[in-house]
Scaffold this motif. Sequence first.
Motif, mmCIF file in Angstrom:
data_model
loop_
_atom_site.group_PDB
_atom_site.id
_atom_site.type_symbol
_atom_site.label_atom_id
_atom_site.label_comp_id
_atom_site.label_asym_id
_atom_site.label_seq_id
_atom_site.Cartn_x
_atom_site.Cartn_y
_atom_site.Cartn_z
ATOM 1 N N ALA A 27 -61.865 -25.033 -49.303
ATOM 2 C CA ALA A 27 -61.126 -24.615 -48.105
ATOM 3 C C ALA A 27 -61.264 -23.110 -47.892
ATOM 4 C CB ALA A 27 -59.650 -25.003 -48.243
ATOM 5 N N GLU A 46 -59.976 -14.873 -55.327
ATOM 6 C CA GLU A 46 -59.985 -16.054 -56.209
ATOM 7 C C GLU A 46 -59.547 -15.600 -57.605
ATOM 8 O OE1 GLU A 46 -60.355 -19.449 -56.348
ATOM 9 O OE2 GLU A 46 -60.199 -19.129 -58.510
ATOM 10 N N ARG A 47 -58.576 -16.306 -58.163
ATOM 11 C CA ARG A 47 -58.036 -15.849 -59.456
ATOM 12 C C ARG A 47 -58.986 -16.091 -60.623
ATOM 13 N NH1 ARG A 47 -53.307 -20.382 -60.390
ATOM 14 N NH2 ARG A 47 -54.704 -22.148 -60.391
ATOM 15 N N ARG A 52 -66.384 -21.683 -61.970
ATOM 16 C CA ARG A 52 -65.158 -22.204 -62.574
ATOM 17 C C ARG A 52 -65.039 -23.684 -62.213
ATOM 18 N NH1 ARG A 52 -63.752 -24.315 -58.625
ATOM 19 N NH2 ARG A 52 -62.314 -23.784 -56.955
ATOM 20 N N GLY A 57 -63.253 -35.767 -58.930
ATOM 21 C CA GLY A 57 -64.306 -36.765 -59.084
ATOM 22 C C GLY A 57 -65.617 -36.296 -58.470
ATOM 23 N N GLY A 58 -65.540 -35.308 -57.593
ATOM 24 C CA GLY A 58 -66.756 -34.734 -57.003
ATOM 25 C C GLY A 58 -67.455 -35.652 -56.019
ATOM 26 N N CYS A 59 -66.752 -36.685 -55.524
ATOM 27 C CA CYS A 59 -67.403 -37.626 -54.605
ATOM 28 C C CYS A 59 -67.454 -37.031 -53.195
ATOM 29 C CB CYS A 59 -66.628 -38.937 -54.599
ATOM 30 S SG CYS A 59 -67.347 -40.156 -53.510
ATOM 31 N N ARG A 115 -68.167 -29.645 -59.369
ATOM 32 C CA ARG A 115 -67.414 -28.635 -58.646
ATOM 33 C C ARG A 115 -67.710 -27.210 -59.113
ATOM 34 N NH1 ARG A 115 -62.877 -30.120 -55.674
ATOM 35 N NH2 ARG A 115 -62.753 -27.882 -55.256
ATOM 36 N N VAL A 139 -53.355 -13.781 -57.083
ATOM 37 C CA VAL A 139 -52.402 -13.277 -56.086
ATOM 38 C C VAL A 139 -50.992 -13.553 -56.611
ATOM 39 C CG1 VAL A 139 -51.482 -13.672 -53.763
ATOM 40 C CG2 VAL A 139 -53.945 -13.468 -54.125
ATOM 41 N N ASP A 303 -55.686 -28.414 -49.825
ATOM 42 C CA ASP A 303 -54.614 -28.927 -50.696
ATOM 43 C C ASP A 303 -53.331 -28.119 -50.563
ATOM 44 O OD1 ASP A 303 -56.271 -30.872 -51.739
ATOM 45 O OD2 ASP A 303 -56.019 -30.268 -53.837
ATOM 46 N N GLY A 315 -60.287 -35.187 -50.809
ATOM 47 C CA GLY A 315 -59.754 -33.926 -50.309
ATOM 48 C C GLY A 315 -60.789 -32.893 -49.905
ATOM 49 N N ILE A 316 -62.037 -33.087 -50.356
ATOM 50 C CA ILE A 316 -63.033 -32.037 -50.092
ATOM 51 C C ILE A 316 -63.286 -31.950 -48.584
ATOM 52 C CG2 ILE A 316 -65.389 -31.246 -50.547
ATOM 53 C CD1 ILE A 316 -65.167 -32.660 -53.311
HETATM 54 C C1 FAD Z 1 -58.575 -35.867 -60.518
HETATM 55 C C2 FAD Z 1 -58.981 -35.534 -59.097
HETATM 56 C C3 FAD Z 1 -60.109 -36.159 -58.563
HETATM 57 C C4 FAD Z 1 -60.497 -35.863 -57.242
HETATM 58 N N1 FAD Z 1 -61.636 -36.446 -56.771
HETATM 59 C C5 FAD Z 1 -62.052 -36.149 -55.517
HETATM 60 C C6 FAD Z 1 -63.276 -36.677 -55.025
HETATM 61 O O1 FAD Z 1 -64.005 -37.393 -55.723
HETATM 62 N N2 FAD Z 1 -63.657 -36.353 -53.753
HETATM 63 C C7 FAD Z 1 -62.881 -35.559 -52.948
HETATM 64 O O2 FAD Z 1 -63.249 -35.328 -51.793
HETATM 65 N N3 FAD Z 1 -61.726 -35.020 -53.410
HETATM 66 C C8 FAD Z 1 -61.308 -35.273 -54.670
HETATM 67 N N4 FAD Z 1 -60.169 -34.697 -55.157
HETATM 68 C C9 FAD Z 1 -59.417 -33.762 -54.280
HETATM 69 C C10 FAD Z 1 -60.108 -32.405 -54.252
HETATM 70 O O3 FAD Z 1 -60.384 -31.981 -55.559
HETATM 71 C C11 FAD Z 1 -59.196 -31.386 -53.544
HETATM 72 O O4 FAD Z 1 -58.642 -31.970 -52.400
HETATM 73 C C12 FAD Z 1 -59.985 -30.132 -53.148
HETATM 74 O O5 FAD Z 1 -60.397 -29.439 -54.298
HETATM 75 C C13 FAD Z 1 -59.127 -29.207 -52.275
HETATM 76 O O6 FAD Z 1 -59.809 -27.994 -52.059
HETATM 77 P P1 FAD Z 1 -59.008 -26.629 -51.814
HETATM 78 O O7 FAD Z 1 -60.025 -25.592 -51.563
HETATM 79 O O8 FAD Z 1 -57.922 -26.865 -50.855
HETATM 80 O O9 FAD Z 1 -58.256 -26.346 -53.203
HETATM 81 P P2 FAD Z 1 -58.872 -26.080 -54.637
HETATM 82 O O10 FAD Z 1 -60.172 -26.712 -54.786
HETATM 83 O O11 FAD Z 1 -57.790 -26.444 -55.601
HETATM 84 O O12 FAD Z 1 -59.088 -24.505 -54.662
HETATM 85 C C14 FAD Z 1 -58.010 -23.637 -54.740
HETATM 86 C C15 FAD Z 1 -58.477 -22.336 -55.354
HETATM 87 O O13 FAD Z 1 -57.433 -21.370 -55.298
HETATM 88 C C16 FAD Z 1 -57.399 -20.622 -56.507
HETATM 89 N N5 FAD Z 1 -56.052 -20.126 -56.655
HETATM 90 C C17 FAD Z 1 -54.924 -20.811 -56.895
HETATM 91 N N6 FAD Z 1 -53.856 -19.990 -56.965
HETATM 92 C C18 FAD Z 1 -54.329 -18.732 -56.745
HETATM 93 C C19 FAD Z 1 -53.718 -17.458 -56.685
HETATM 94 N N7 FAD Z 1 -52.404 -17.307 -56.857
HETATM 95 N N8 FAD Z 1 -54.490 -16.384 -56.457
HETATM 96 C C20 FAD Z 1 -55.840 -16.524 -56.254
HETATM 97 N N9 FAD Z 1 -56.472 -17.713 -56.325
HETATM 98 C C21 FAD Z 1 -55.726 -18.811 -56.549
HETATM 99 C C22 FAD Z 1 -57.805 -21.651 -57.555
HETATM 100 O O14 FAD Z 1 -58.301 -21.035 -58.727
HETATM 101 C C23 FAD Z 1 -58.864 -22.464 -56.828
HETATM 102 O O15 FAD Z 1 -60.152 -21.938 -57.004
HETATM 103 C C24 FAD Z 1 -59.752 -34.958 -56.462
HETATM 104 C C25 FAD Z 1 -58.633 -34.328 -57.012
HETATM 105 C C26 FAD Z 1 -58.244 -34.610 -58.304
HETATM 106 C C27 FAD Z 1 -57.054 -33.904 -58.897
#
Ligand code: FAD
Length: 413
Positions: A27, A46-47, A52, A57-59, A115, A139, A303, A315-316
Amino acid sequence: MRIPIATGGRMKDQPGYDVVVVGGGPAGSTAACLLGEAGHSVALLERQVYPRDKICGGCLSQKTIRFLDRALSLPVDLLQREGLLDFTGRGYALYIRDHRILAGDLDEPIYFTRREHYDAYLARKAGETGAELHTGAEVVAIDHARGIVTTSDGGRYSARVIVGADGVHSRVRRTLPEGIAERERWQGNLGWTLELVIPRKEVEALADERGVIRLDADLATPHLVFAVCRWGYGWVFPNKEAIVIGLGGLLSKNGSGFRDRFKAFLKLVGLSAFTDRKPAGCSLPLGNYIPTPAHARTVLVGDAAGFTGPLLGEGIFYAHRTAELAAHAIDRHLTTGAPVAGTYSTLLDRRLIPELRAETAFRNILYHGLDARMHAPLAAFVQAMKDPVIDAVQGARSFQGFQRDDELHSAVW
Ligand SMILES: Cc1cc2nc3c(=O)[nH]c(=O)nc-3n(C[C@H](O)[C@H](O)[C@H](O)COP(=O)(O)OP(=O)(O)OC[C@H]3O[C@@H](n4cnc5c(N)ncnc54)[C@H](O)[C@@H]3O)c2cc1C
Protein backbone atom coordinates in the motif's frame (compact mmCIF):
# COMPACT_ATOMS: atom_id res chain seq x y z
CA MET A 1 6.66 21.75 -2.84
CA ARG A 2 8.95 21.45 0.20
CA ILE A 3 8.14 23.33 3.36
CA PRO A 4 11.06 23.65 5.80
CA ILE A 5 9.97 23.22 9.42
CA ALA A 6 11.40 24.88 12.49
CA THR A 7 14.20 22.98 14.23
CA GLY A 8 13.21 21.69 17.62
CA GLY A 9 15.85 20.82 20.21
CA ARG A 10 18.14 18.01 19.14
CA MET A 11 15.63 16.59 16.68
CA LYS A 12 16.75 16.06 13.12
CA ASP A 13 14.29 18.10 11.10
CA GLN A 14 13.69 17.00 7.56
CA PRO A 15 12.55 19.32 4.83
CA GLY A 16 8.78 19.47 4.44
CA TYR A 17 7.05 17.15 1.99
CA ASP A 18 3.82 17.22 0.09
CA VAL A 19 3.13 13.73 1.36
CA VAL A 20 4.58 11.55 4.11
CA VAL A 21 3.72 7.88 3.74
CA VAL A 22 4.04 5.77 6.88
CA GLY A 23 4.78 2.11 6.08
CA GLY A 24 6.45 0.62 3.02
CA GLY A 25 4.37 -2.48 2.23
CA PRO A 26 2.41 -2.78 -1.04
CA ALA A 27 0.00 0.00 0.00
CA GLY A 28 2.65 2.52 1.03
CA SER A 29 4.94 1.88 -1.94
CA THR A 30 2.03 2.15 -4.39
CA ALA A 31 0.94 5.49 -2.94
CA ALA A 32 4.55 6.76 -2.94
CA CYS A 33 5.10 5.57 -6.49
CA LEU A 34 1.98 7.16 -7.97
CA LEU A 35 2.45 10.44 -6.10
CA GLY A 36 6.15 10.57 -6.98
CA GLU A 37 5.26 10.00 -10.64
CA ALA A 38 2.74 12.85 -10.41
CA GLY A 39 5.58 15.16 -9.38
CA HIS A 40 4.86 15.54 -5.66
CA SER A 41 7.56 15.42 -3.02
CA VAL A 42 7.13 12.24 -0.99
CA ALA A 43 8.86 10.66 2.01
CA LEU A 44 8.23 6.94 2.52
CA LEU A 45 9.00 5.92 6.11
CA GLU A 46 9.47 2.19 6.76
CA ARG A 47 10.50 0.95 10.20
CA GLN A 48 12.30 -2.12 8.89
CA VAL A 49 15.19 -2.41 6.46
CA TYR A 50 14.59 -4.12 3.09
CA PRO A 51 14.56 -6.93 2.28
CA ARG A 52 12.15 -7.57 5.15
CA ASP A 53 9.68 -10.41 5.39
CA LYS A 54 5.96 -10.18 6.03
CA ILE A 55 3.85 -13.16 7.08
CA CYS A 56 1.73 -13.80 4.01
CA GLY A 57 0.69 -16.58 1.65
CA GLY A 58 1.98 -14.42 -1.19
CA CYS A 59 -0.88 -15.42 -3.50
CA LEU A 60 -1.44 -12.97 -6.35
CA SER A 61 -4.81 -13.44 -8.04
CA GLN A 62 -5.51 -12.10 -11.51
CA LYS A 63 -7.00 -9.00 -9.81
CA THR A 64 -3.56 -8.10 -8.54
CA ILE A 65 -1.76 -9.07 -11.73
CA ARG A 66 -4.10 -6.83 -13.71
CA PHE A 67 -3.54 -3.95 -11.28
CA LEU A 68 0.25 -4.25 -11.44
CA ASP A 69 0.17 -4.09 -15.23
CA ARG A 70 -2.33 -1.23 -15.50
CA ALA A 71 -1.33 1.05 -12.66
CA LEU A 72 2.36 0.32 -12.06
CA SER A 73 3.46 -0.75 -15.57
CA LEU A 74 4.52 -4.14 -14.27
CA PRO A 75 3.22 -6.71 -16.79
CA VAL A 76 3.52 -10.35 -15.89
CA ASP A 77 6.53 -11.03 -18.13
CA LEU A 78 8.43 -8.24 -16.39
CA LEU A 79 7.45 -9.65 -12.98
CA GLN A 80 8.81 -13.00 -14.17
CA ARG A 81 12.05 -11.47 -15.43
CA GLU A 82 12.55 -9.59 -12.17
CA GLY A 83 12.19 -12.85 -10.24
CA LEU A 84 9.10 -11.67 -8.38
CA LEU A 85 6.93 -14.66 -9.25
CA ASP A 86 8.10 -17.59 -7.20
CA PHE A 87 5.48 -20.06 -8.39
CA THR A 88 2.78 -20.14 -11.08
CA GLY A 89 -0.02 -22.63 -11.55
CA ARG A 90 -3.56 -23.26 -12.72
CA GLY A 91 -4.44 -26.25 -10.52
CA TYR A 92 -6.51 -25.87 -7.35
CA ALA A 93 -8.34 -28.03 -4.82
CA LEU A 94 -11.12 -26.94 -2.47
CA TYR A 95 -12.29 -28.96 0.53
CA ILE A 96 -14.89 -28.80 3.26
CA ARG A 97 -12.89 -30.64 5.92
CA ASP A 98 -11.86 -33.92 4.28
CA HIS A 99 -14.46 -33.76 1.52
CA ARG A 100 -13.12 -32.50 -1.79
CA ILE A 101 -15.78 -30.29 -3.31
CA LEU A 102 -13.92 -28.78 -6.24
CA ALA A 103 -10.68 -29.40 -8.07
CA GLY A 104 -9.37 -28.69 -11.51
CA ASP A 105 -7.59 -26.10 -13.58
CA LEU A 106 -8.29 -22.39 -13.62
CA ASP A 107 -8.64 -20.58 -16.95
CA GLU A 108 -6.13 -17.98 -15.80
CA PRO A 109 -3.15 -18.88 -13.61
CA ILE A 110 -2.54 -17.67 -10.10
CA TYR A 111 0.88 -16.66 -8.92
CA PHE A 112 2.82 -16.76 -5.68
CA THR A 113 5.37 -14.22 -4.65
CA ARG A 114 7.84 -13.96 -1.79
CA ARG A 115 7.05 -10.82 0.13
CA GLU A 116 10.64 -10.01 0.99
CA HIS A 117 11.37 -9.63 -2.74
CA TYR A 118 8.02 -8.16 -3.78
CA ASP A 119 7.94 -5.42 -1.16
CA ALA A 120 11.60 -4.47 -1.60
CA TYR A 121 11.10 -4.20 -5.36
CA LEU A 122 8.05 -1.95 -5.02
CA ALA A 123 9.78 0.31 -2.51
CA ARG A 124 12.74 0.61 -4.88
CA LYS A 125 10.35 1.47 -7.69
CA ALA A 126 8.82 4.20 -5.53
CA GLY A 127 12.35 5.52 -4.96
CA GLU A 128 12.91 5.66 -8.72
CA THR A 129 9.96 8.03 -9.08
CA GLY A 130 11.65 10.46 -6.70
CA ALA A 131 10.07 9.39 -3.41
CA GLU A 132 12.63 9.53 -0.59
CA LEU A 133 12.91 6.27 1.24
CA HIS A 134 13.78 6.35 4.96
CA THR A 135 14.13 2.90 6.50
CA GLY A 136 15.07 1.49 9.88
CA ALA A 137 13.28 3.99 12.12
CA GLU A 138 9.75 3.58 13.40
CA VAL A 139 7.16 6.32 13.31
CA VAL A 140 6.42 6.96 16.98
CA ALA A 141 4.20 10.05 16.95
CA ILE A 142 1.89 11.84 14.54
CA ASP A 143 0.60 15.36 15.02
CA HIS A 144 -2.30 15.33 12.59
CA ALA A 145 -3.26 18.95 13.15
CA ARG A 146 0.21 20.30 12.32
CA GLY A 147 1.13 17.54 9.89
CA ILE A 148 4.27 16.40 11.68
CA VAL A 149 5.46 12.81 11.82
CA THR A 150 8.20 11.84 14.28
CA THR A 151 10.42 8.77 14.01
CA SER A 152 12.27 6.76 16.67
CA ASP A 153 15.64 8.16 15.57
CA GLY A 154 14.47 11.72 16.25
CA GLY A 155 13.52 12.57 12.65
CA ARG A 156 10.63 15.01 12.17
CA TYR A 157 8.86 15.15 8.84
CA SER A 158 6.32 17.80 7.99
CA ALA A 159 3.64 16.96 5.46
CA ARG A 160 0.66 18.50 3.76
CA VAL A 161 -0.92 15.04 3.64
CA ILE A 162 -0.16 11.94 5.74
CA VAL A 163 -0.82 8.44 4.42
CA GLY A 164 -1.19 5.68 7.03
CA ALA A 165 -0.02 2.52 5.24
CA ASP A 166 1.41 0.94 8.35
CA GLY A 167 -0.45 -2.35 8.39
CA VAL A 168 -3.08 -3.94 10.57
CA HIS A 169 -1.77 -2.52 13.86
CA SER A 170 -1.44 0.94 12.34
CA ARG A 171 -0.16 3.61 14.69
CA VAL A 172 -1.52 6.24 12.32
CA ARG A 173 -5.02 4.78 12.73
CA ARG A 174 -4.70 4.61 16.51
CA THR A 175 -3.82 8.30 16.69
CA LEU A 176 -6.92 9.39 14.75
CA PRO A 177 -10.16 10.33 16.55
CA GLU A 178 -11.95 7.28 18.01
CA GLY A 179 -14.99 7.43 15.73
CA ILE A 180 -12.95 6.76 12.54
CA ALA A 181 -12.54 3.06 13.29
CA GLU A 182 -15.60 1.81 15.12
CA ARG A 183 -13.94 -0.35 17.76
CA GLU A 184 -16.63 -3.01 17.98
CA ARG A 185 -16.87 -3.49 14.22
CA TRP A 186 -13.08 -3.56 13.93
CA GLN A 187 -12.63 -6.20 16.65
CA GLY A 188 -15.61 -8.26 15.50
CA ASN A 189 -14.12 -8.75 12.03
CA LEU A 190 -10.48 -9.04 12.93
CA GLY A 191 -8.87 -12.30 11.93
CA TRP A 192 -6.01 -14.25 13.40
CA THR A 193 -3.64 -16.37 11.33
CA LEU A 194 -0.92 -18.93 11.89
CA GLU A 195 1.51 -19.83 9.15
CA LEU A 196 4.43 -22.21 8.72
CA VAL A 197 6.88 -22.23 5.83
CA ILE A 198 8.45 -25.67 5.40
CA PRO A 199 11.27 -26.39 2.94
CA ARG A 200 9.86 -28.44 0.08
CA LYS A 201 12.51 -31.18 0.52
CA GLU A 202 11.40 -31.76 4.10
CA VAL A 203 7.76 -32.03 3.09
CA GLU A 204 8.69 -34.48 0.33
CA ALA A 205 10.63 -36.62 2.81
CA LEU A 206 8.17 -36.53 5.70
CA ALA A 207 4.66 -36.23 4.22
CA ASP A 208 2.45 -38.69 6.05
CA GLU A 209 0.93 -41.29 3.75
CA ARG A 210 -2.06 -41.49 6.09
CA GLY A 211 -3.05 -37.84 5.75
CA VAL A 212 -6.79 -37.74 5.18
CA ILE A 213 -6.31 -35.06 2.52
CA ARG A 214 -3.61 -36.34 0.21
CA LEU A 215 -1.60 -33.46 -1.22
CA ASP A 216 -0.64 -33.89 -4.86
CA ALA A 217 2.67 -35.67 -5.44
CA ASP A 218 4.29 -32.61 -7.08
CA LEU A 219 3.16 -30.29 -4.28
CA ALA A 220 2.11 -27.88 -7.00
CA THR A 221 -1.59 -27.44 -6.23
CA PRO A 222 -2.90 -24.76 -3.88
CA HIS A 223 -5.37 -26.29 -1.42
CA LEU A 224 -8.06 -24.34 0.44
CA VAL A 225 -9.79 -26.22 3.24
CA PHE A 226 -12.94 -24.89 4.95
CA ALA A 227 -14.40 -25.99 8.29
CA VAL A 228 -10.98 -26.46 9.92
CA CYS A 229 -11.65 -23.32 11.96
CA ARG A 230 -14.71 -21.10 12.21
CA TRP A 231 -15.20 -18.21 9.75
CA GLY A 232 -11.95 -18.87 8.01
CA TYR A 233 -10.00 -21.65 6.31
CA GLY A 234 -6.72 -23.45 6.02
CA TRP A 235 -4.38 -23.24 3.04
CA VAL A 236 -1.46 -25.10 1.55
CA PHE A 237 0.35 -22.98 -1.03
CA PRO A 238 3.25 -24.07 -3.24
CA ASN A 239 6.45 -22.07 -3.47
CA LYS A 240 9.49 -23.05 -5.51
CA GLU A 241 11.59 -24.08 -2.52
CA ALA A 242 8.96 -24.34 0.20
CA ILE A 243 5.38 -25.15 1.10
CA VAL A 244 3.37 -22.52 2.96
CA ILE A 245 0.74 -23.86 5.35
CA GLY A 246 -1.62 -21.51 7.13
CA LEU A 247 -4.85 -21.20 9.03
CA GLY A 248 -6.82 -18.01 9.47
CA GLY A 249 -10.24 -17.08 10.76
CA LEU A 250 -12.16 -14.54 12.77
CA LEU A 251 -10.73 -14.16 16.27
CA SER A 252 -14.18 -13.51 17.72
CA LYS A 253 -15.42 -16.90 16.49
CA ASN A 254 -12.40 -19.03 17.36
CA GLY A 255 -11.27 -17.89 20.79
CA SER A 256 -7.86 -19.09 21.88
CA GLY A 257 -7.87 -22.55 20.29
CA PHE A 258 -5.98 -21.60 17.12
CA ARG A 259 -2.79 -23.49 17.87
CA ASP A 260 -4.66 -26.77 18.40
CA ARG A 261 -6.71 -26.22 15.27
CA PHE A 262 -3.50 -25.58 13.34
CA LYS A 263 -2.00 -28.84 14.57
CA ALA A 264 -5.18 -30.68 13.62
CA PHE A 265 -5.00 -29.07 10.17
CA LEU A 266 -1.39 -30.21 9.72
CA LYS A 267 -2.47 -33.76 10.56
CA LEU A 268 -5.43 -33.55 8.18
CA VAL A 269 -3.11 -32.74 5.25
CA GLY A 270 -0.57 -35.40 6.20
CA LEU A 271 1.99 -33.07 7.75
CA SER A 272 1.82 -34.34 11.35
CA ALA A 273 5.64 -34.54 11.36
CA PHE A 274 5.63 -30.75 11.65
CA THR A 275 3.20 -30.22 14.52
CA ASP A 276 6.06 -29.36 16.90
CA ARG A 277 7.20 -26.43 14.76
CA LYS A 278 6.15 -23.03 15.97
CA PRO A 279 4.08 -21.18 13.36
CA ALA A 280 4.29 -17.43 12.98
CA GLY A 281 1.14 -15.59 14.08
CA CYS A 282 -0.35 -12.39 12.74
CA SER A 283 -3.64 -10.47 12.75
CA LEU A 284 -5.50 -10.04 9.48
CA PRO A 285 -8.46 -7.80 8.66
CA LEU A 286 -11.37 -9.99 7.50
CA GLY A 287 -14.23 -7.66 6.77
CA ASN A 288 -13.46 -4.86 9.23
CA TYR A 289 -12.71 -2.25 6.57
CA ILE A 290 -13.32 1.32 7.69
CA PRO A 291 -15.80 2.87 5.22
CA THR A 292 -14.46 6.41 5.70
CA PRO A 293 -10.79 5.98 6.56
CA ALA A 294 -9.80 9.63 6.41
CA HIS A 295 -9.68 12.62 8.67
CA ALA A 296 -8.60 16.14 7.67
CA ARG A 297 -5.13 15.73 6.10
CA THR A 298 -4.69 12.01 6.92
CA VAL A 299 -5.84 8.97 4.95
CA LEU A 300 -5.51 5.25 5.71
CA VAL A 301 -4.85 2.62 3.03
CA GLY A 302 -4.48 -1.17 2.88
CA ASP A 303 -4.51 -3.20 6.09
CA ALA A 304 -4.29 -0.02 8.17
CA ALA A 305 -7.91 0.62 7.15
CA GLY A 306 -8.91 -3.06 7.19
CA PHE A 307 -9.12 -3.46 3.42
CA THR A 308 -8.91 -7.12 2.47
CA GLY A 309 -11.38 -9.40 0.73
CA PRO A 310 -13.70 -10.55 3.57
CA LEU A 311 -14.08 -14.05 2.15
CA LEU A 312 -10.44 -15.12 1.79
CA GLY A 313 -8.46 -12.28 3.37
CA GLU A 314 -6.75 -11.46 0.07
CA GLY A 315 -5.13 -8.14 0.91
CA ILE A 316 -2.39 -7.38 -1.59
CA PHE A 317 -4.85 -6.25 -4.27
CA TYR A 318 -6.78 -4.05 -1.84
CA ALA A 319 -3.56 -2.53 -0.52
CA HIS A 320 -2.63 -1.51 -4.07
CA ARG A 321 -6.10 -0.38 -5.08
CA THR A 322 -6.88 1.72 -1.99
CA ALA A 323 -3.46 3.34 -2.32
CA GLU A 324 -4.27 4.22 -5.92
CA LEU A 325 -7.62 5.78 -4.95
CA ALA A 326 -5.96 7.67 -2.08
CA ALA A 327 -3.12 8.87 -4.33
CA HIS A 328 -5.67 10.25 -6.77
CA ALA A 329 -7.51 12.10 -3.99
CA ILE A 330 -4.19 13.49 -2.70
CA ASP A 331 -3.12 14.62 -6.16
CA ARG A 332 -6.46 16.42 -6.58
CA HIS A 333 -5.99 18.05 -3.18
CA LEU A 334 -2.46 19.20 -3.92
CA THR A 335 -3.31 20.53 -7.35
CA THR A 336 -6.81 21.98 -6.86
CA GLY A 337 -7.32 22.21 -3.09
CA ALA A 338 -10.21 19.71 -3.11
CA PRO A 339 -10.58 18.18 0.37
CA VAL A 340 -8.58 14.98 0.45
CA ALA A 341 -10.76 13.11 2.96
CA GLY A 342 -13.96 13.82 1.01
CA THR A 343 -12.53 12.85 -2.39
CA TYR A 344 -11.00 9.62 -1.06
CA SER A 345 -14.23 8.60 0.70
CA THR A 346 -16.28 9.27 -2.43
CA LEU A 347 -13.92 7.17 -4.54
CA LEU A 348 -14.08 4.30 -2.04
CA ASP A 349 -17.86 4.54 -1.90
CA ARG A 350 -18.13 4.36 -5.64
CA ARG A 351 -15.39 1.93 -6.56
CA LEU A 352 -14.76 -0.44 -3.68
CA ILE A 353 -17.18 -0.51 -0.76
CA PRO A 354 -20.17 -1.97 -2.71
CA GLU A 355 -17.95 -4.84 -3.82
CA LEU A 356 -16.70 -5.49 -0.29
CA ARG A 357 -20.27 -5.39 1.01
CA ALA A 358 -21.35 -7.97 -1.59
CA GLU A 359 -18.36 -10.19 -0.80
CA THR A 360 -19.20 -9.95 2.91
CA ALA A 361 -22.78 -11.07 2.21
CA PHE A 362 -21.49 -14.06 0.23
CA ARG A 363 -19.04 -14.90 3.00
CA ASN A 364 -21.80 -14.74 5.61
CA ILE A 365 -23.97 -17.22 3.71
CA LEU A 366 -21.02 -19.61 3.39
CA TYR A 367 -19.89 -19.44 7.00
CA HIS A 368 -23.37 -19.50 8.53
CA GLY A 369 -23.95 -22.65 6.47
CA LEU A 370 -20.70 -24.17 7.71
CA ASP A 371 -21.61 -23.28 11.31
CA ALA A 372 -24.91 -25.09 10.79
CA ARG A 373 -22.98 -28.07 9.37
CA MET A 374 -24.91 -27.87 6.11
CA HIS A 375 -21.91 -29.30 4.32
CA ALA A 376 -23.72 -31.21 1.58
CA PRO A 377 -25.99 -28.34 0.43
CA LEU A 378 -23.05 -25.94 0.63
CA ALA A 379 -20.92 -28.24 -1.49
CA ALA A 380 -23.73 -28.37 -4.06
CA PHE A 381 -24.09 -24.58 -3.93
CA VAL A 382 -20.36 -23.98 -4.43
CA GLN A 383 -20.23 -26.52 -7.26
CA ALA A 384 -23.16 -24.82 -8.98
CA MET A 385 -21.56 -21.39 -8.49
CA LYS A 386 -18.02 -22.49 -9.37
CA ASP A 387 -17.40 -20.37 -12.47
CA PRO A 388 -18.86 -17.06 -11.23
CA VAL A 389 -17.19 -17.42 -7.82
CA ILE A 390 -13.79 -18.18 -9.33
CA ASP A 391 -14.26 -15.23 -11.69
CA ALA A 392 -15.13 -12.98 -8.74
CA VAL A 393 -12.06 -14.08 -6.78
CA GLN A 394 -9.91 -13.54 -9.87
CA GLY A 395 -11.54 -10.14 -10.44
CA ALA A 396 -13.16 -10.91 -13.79
CA ARG A 397 -16.64 -10.45 -12.27
CA SER A 398 -18.05 -8.63 -9.33
CA PHE A 399 -19.49 -10.27 -6.22
CA GLN A 400 -22.45 -7.93 -6.83
CA GLY A 401 -24.74 -10.29 -8.71
CA PHE A 402 -21.68 -11.94 -10.30
CA GLN A 403 -21.93 -9.58 -13.25
CA ARG A 404 -19.01 -8.46 -15.30
CA ASP A 405 -17.99 -5.14 -13.84
CA ASP A 406 -14.85 -3.10 -14.37
CA GLU A 407 -15.32 -0.78 -11.40
CA LEU A 408 -12.62 -2.67 -9.50
CA HIS A 409 -10.11 -2.09 -12.25
CA SER A 410 -10.94 1.22 -13.84
CA ALA A 411 -8.25 3.89 -13.91
CA VAL A 412 -8.85 6.99 -11.80
CA TRP A 413 -6.09 9.29 -13.09
C1 FAD B 1 -0.89 -15.28 7.27
C2 FAD B 1 -1.32 -14.30 6.20
C3 FAD B 1 -1.43 -14.76 4.88
C4 FAD B 1 -1.83 -13.86 3.87
N1 FAD B 1 -1.88 -14.32 2.59
C5 FAD B 1 -2.22 -13.47 1.60
C6 FAD B 1 -2.20 -13.90 0.25
O1 FAD B 1 -1.85 -15.04 -0.07
N2 FAD B 1 -2.55 -13.00 -0.72
C7 FAD B 1 -2.95 -11.72 -0.42
O2 FAD B 1 -3.30 -10.97 -1.33
N3 FAD B 1 -2.94 -11.29 0.87
C8 FAD B 1 -2.57 -12.11 1.87
N4 FAD B 1 -2.52 -11.66 3.16
C9 FAD B 1 -2.86 -10.24 3.43
C10 FAD B 1 -1.68 -9.35 3.06
O3 FAD B 1 -0.50 -9.85 3.63
C11 FAD B 1 -1.95 -7.92 3.56
O4 FAD B 1 -3.27 -7.56 3.29
C12 FAD B 1 -1.00 -6.91 2.89
O5 FAD B 1 0.32 -7.15 3.30
C13 FAD B 1 -1.39 -5.47 3.25
O6 FAD B 1 -0.42 -4.58 2.76
P1 FAD B 1 -0.14 -3.18 3.48
O7 FAD B 1 0.87 -2.49 2.67
O8 FAD B 1 -1.42 -2.53 3.80
O9 FAD B 1 0.46 -3.58 4.92
P2 FAD B 1 1.80 -4.37 5.25
O10 FAD B 1 2.17 -5.27 4.18
O11 FAD B 1 1.58 -4.94 6.62
O12 FAD B 1 2.89 -3.22 5.33
C14 FAD B 1 2.91 -2.32 6.39
C15 FAD B 1 4.32 -1.79 6.55
O13 FAD B 1 4.33 -0.75 7.52
C16 FAD B 1 5.49 -0.86 8.34
N5 FAD B 1 5.18 -0.23 9.60
C17 FAD B 1 4.32 -0.61 10.54
N6 FAD B 1 4.31 0.25 11.58
C18 FAD B 1 5.20 1.23 11.27
C19 FAD B 1 5.63 2.41 11.93
N7 FAD B 1 5.14 2.75 13.12
N8 FAD B 1 6.55 3.18 11.34
C20 FAD B 1 7.05 2.85 10.10
N9 FAD B 1 6.69 1.73 9.44
C21 FAD B 1 5.76 0.94 10.01
C22 FAD B 1 5.69 -2.37 8.43
O14 FAD B 1 7.02 -2.70 8.78
C23 FAD B 1 5.31 -2.84 7.04
O15 FAD B 1 6.41 -2.86 6.17
C24 FAD B 1 -2.12 -12.52 4.19
C25 FAD B 1 -1.99 -12.07 5.50
C26 FAD B 1 -1.60 -12.94 6.50
C27 FAD B 1 -1.44 -12.44 7.91
